[in-house]
Write a protein that holds these residues in place. Structure first.
Motif, PDB file in Angstrom:
ATOM      1  N   MET A 110       0.824  -1.192   0.000  1.00  0.00           N
ATOM      2  CA  MET A 110       0.000   0.000   0.000  1.00  0.00           C
ATOM      3  C   MET A 110       0.871   1.260   0.000  1.00  0.00           C
ATOM      4  N   PHE A 111       1.956   1.220   0.766  1.00  0.00           N
ATOM      5  CA  PHE A 111       2.854   2.371   0.770  1.00  0.00           C
ATOM      6  C   PHE A 111       3.494   2.548  -0.605  1.00  0.00           C
ATOM      7  N   TRP A 112       3.787   1.437  -1.249  1.00  0.00           N
ATOM      8  CA  TRP A 112       4.354   1.461  -2.601  1.00  0.00           C
ATOM      9  C   TRP A 112       3.381   2.150  -3.554  1.00  0.00           C
ATOM     10  N   LEU A 113       2.083   1.848  -3.415  1.00  0.00           N
ATOM     11  CA  LEU A 113       1.078   2.507  -4.260  1.00  0.00           C
ATOM     12  C   LEU A 113       1.026   4.004  -3.977  1.00  0.00           C
ATOM     13  N   TRP A 114       1.144   4.367  -2.709  1.00  0.00           N
ATOM     14  CA  TRP A 114       1.198   5.785  -2.340  1.00  0.00           C
ATOM     15  C   TRP A 114       2.308   6.490  -3.115  1.00  0.00           C
ATOM     16  N   LYS A 115       3.510   5.902  -3.086  1.00  0.00           N
ATOM     17  CA  LYS A 115       4.656   6.523  -3.750  1.00  0.00           C
ATOM     18  C   LYS A 115       4.440   6.603  -5.259  1.00  0.00           C
ATOM     19  N   ASN A 116       3.884   5.567  -5.850  1.00  0.00           N
ATOM     20  CA  ASN A 116       3.666   5.556  -7.296  1.00  0.00           C
ATOM     21  C   ASN A 116       2.654   6.617  -7.717  1.00  0.00           C
ATOM     22  N   TYR A 117       1.554   6.727  -6.982  1.00  0.00           N
ATOM     23  CA  TYR A 117       0.559   7.746  -7.330  1.00  0.00           C
ATOM     24  C   TYR A 117       1.067   9.145  -7.007  1.00  0.00           C
ATOM     25  N   GLN A 118       1.881   9.273  -5.981  1.00  0.00           N
ATOM     26  CA  GLN A 118       2.431  10.573  -5.627  1.00  0.00           C
ATOM     27  C   GLN A 118       3.402  11.058  -6.702  1.00  0.00           C
ATOM     28  N   THR A 119       4.250  10.176  -7.176  1.00  0.00           N
ATOM     29  CA  THR A 119       5.293  10.563  -8.127  1.00  0.00           C
ATOM     30  C   THR A 119       4.915  10.343  -9.585  1.00  0.00           C
ATOM     31  N   GLY A 120       3.859   9.559  -9.836  1.00  0.00           N
ATOM     32  CA  GLY A 120       3.474   9.253 -11.204  1.00  0.00           C
ATOM     33  C   GLY A 120       4.326   8.159 -11.818  1.00  0.00           C
ATOM     34  N   CYS A 121       4.854   7.283 -10.988  1.00  0.00           N
ATOM     35  CA  CYS A 121       5.685   6.181 -11.474  1.00  0.00           C
ATOM     36  C   CYS A 121       4.778   5.033 -11.957  1.00  0.00           C
ATOM     37  N   GLY A 122       4.624   4.912 -13.270  1.00  0.00           N
ATOM     38  CA  GLY A 122       3.806   3.845 -13.836  1.00  0.00           C
ATOM     39  C   GLY A 122       2.322   4.156 -13.900  1.00  0.00           C
ATOM     40  N   VAL A 123       1.907   5.256 -13.289  1.00  0.00           N
ATOM     41  CA  VAL A 123       0.504   5.685 -13.300  1.00  0.00           C
ATOM     42  C   VAL A 123       0.480   7.208 -13.437  1.00  0.00           C
ATOM     43  N   GLU A 124      -0.677   7.739 -13.777  1.00  0.00           N
ATOM     44  CA  GLU A 124      -0.827   9.194 -13.783  1.00  0.00           C
ATOM     45  C   GLU A 124      -0.725   9.683 -12.338  1.00  0.00           C
ATOM     46  N   PRO A 125       0.024  10.732 -12.080  1.00  0.00           N
ATOM     47  CA  PRO A 125       0.085  11.256 -10.718  1.00  0.00           C
ATOM     48  C   PRO A 125      -1.303  11.682 -10.249  1.00  0.00           C
ATOM     49  N   ASP A 126      -1.659  11.272  -9.061  1.00  0.00           N
ATOM     50  CA  ASP A 126      -2.965  11.610  -8.498  1.00  0.00           C
ATOM     51  C   ASP A 126      -2.802  11.687  -6.988  1.00  0.00           C
ATOM     52  N   PHE A 127      -2.654  12.916  -6.482  1.00  0.00           N
ATOM     53  CA  PHE A 127      -2.360  13.080  -5.062  1.00  0.00           C
ATOM     54  C   PHE A 127      -3.505  12.602  -4.183  1.00  0.00           C
ATOM     55  N   ALA A 128      -4.749  12.764  -4.624  1.00  0.00           N
ATOM     56  CA  ALA A 128      -5.889  12.311  -3.829  1.00  0.00           C
ATOM     57  C   ALA A 128      -5.865  10.787  -3.656  1.00  0.00           C
ATOM     58  N   VAL A 129      -5.593  10.073  -4.727  1.00  0.00           N
ATOM     59  CA  VAL A 129      -5.498   8.609  -4.658  1.00  0.00           C
ATOM     60  C   VAL A 129      -4.280   8.214  -3.829  1.00  0.00           C
ATOM     61  N   ALA A 130      -3.178   8.946  -4.003  1.00  0.00           N
ATOM     62  CA  ALA A 130      -1.965   8.659  -3.232  1.00  0.00           C
ATOM     63  C   ALA A 130      -2.245   8.768  -1.737  1.00  0.00           C
ATOM     64  N   ILE A 131      -2.943   9.810  -1.331  1.00  0.00           N
ATOM     65  CA  ILE A 131      -3.265  10.000   0.094  1.00  0.00           C
ATOM     66  C   ILE A 131      -4.149   8.865   0.604  1.00  0.00           C
ATOM     67  N   GLN A 132      -5.073   8.402  -0.219  1.00  0.00           N
ATOM     68  CA  GLN A 132      -5.919   7.272   0.190  1.00  0.00           C
ATOM     69  C   GLN A 132      -5.066   6.045   0.473  1.00  0.00           C
ATOM     70  N   TRP A 133      -4.112   5.765  -0.405  1.00  0.00           N
ATOM     71  CA  TRP A 133      -3.242   4.604  -0.198  1.00  0.00           C
ATOM     72  C   TRP A 133      -2.335   4.808   1.010  1.00  0.00           C
ATOM     73  N   LEU A 134      -1.878   6.017   1.215  1.00  0.00           N
ATOM     74  CA  LEU A 134      -1.051   6.295   2.386  1.00  0.00           C
ATOM     75  C   LEU A 134      -1.847   6.046   3.660  1.00  0.00           C
ATOM     76  N   GLY A 135      -3.074   6.503   3.691  1.00  0.00           N
ATOM     77  CA  GLY A 135      -3.933   6.283   4.856  1.00  0.00           C
ATOM     78  C   GLY A 135      -4.183   4.808   5.112  1.00  0.00           C
ATOM     79  N   LYS A 136      -4.426   4.066   4.057  1.00  0.00           N
ATOM     80  CA  LYS A 136      -4.644   2.619   4.210  1.00  0.00           C
ATOM     81  C   LYS A 136      -3.400   1.940   4.749  1.00  0.00           C
ATOM     82  N   ALA A 137      -2.239   2.319   4.224  1.00  0.00           N
ATOM     83  CA  ALA A 137      -0.987   1.731   4.691  1.00  0.00           C
ATOM     84  C   ALA A 137      -0.770   2.043   6.167  1.00  0.00           C
TER      85      ALA A 137
END
Length: 77
Positions: free
Chosen positions: A1-28
């Motif tokens: 889950m933290f890995w997903l946070w970093k990917n969505y935060q930085t746009g690594c392999g996905v479109e950057p989406d800070f809202a989705v990144a925060i959701q994954w960070l919270g879940k982690a």
């Protein structure tokens, strides 16, 4: 889950989406990731600092407006 946070935060392999990144960070964080919990706490501290800074800047602007209003009011007499 933290890995997903970093990917969505930085746009690594996905479109950057800070809202989705925060959701994954919270879940982690909720699932016990110490790194995620530390990151959440750091973000909260940063947010608090920024909010205080905004308040100070807002108050300074209000004081400037009041001061200018007094100057303008005195010039019209």
């Amino acid at each position: 889950m933290f890995w997903l946070w970093k990917n969505y935060q930085t746009g690594c392999g996905v479109e950057p989406d800070f809202a989705v990144a925060i959701q994954w960070l919270g879940k982690a964080a909720k699932h016990g990731s110490i790194t995620a919990q530390t990151t959440v706490e750091s973000l909260k501290k940063i947010n608090d600092i920024l909010m205080e800074q905004q308040k100070a800047e807002y108050n300074a602007i209000v004081e400037d407006i009041k001061r200018l209003a007094k100057i303008d009011g005195n010039d019209q007499k």
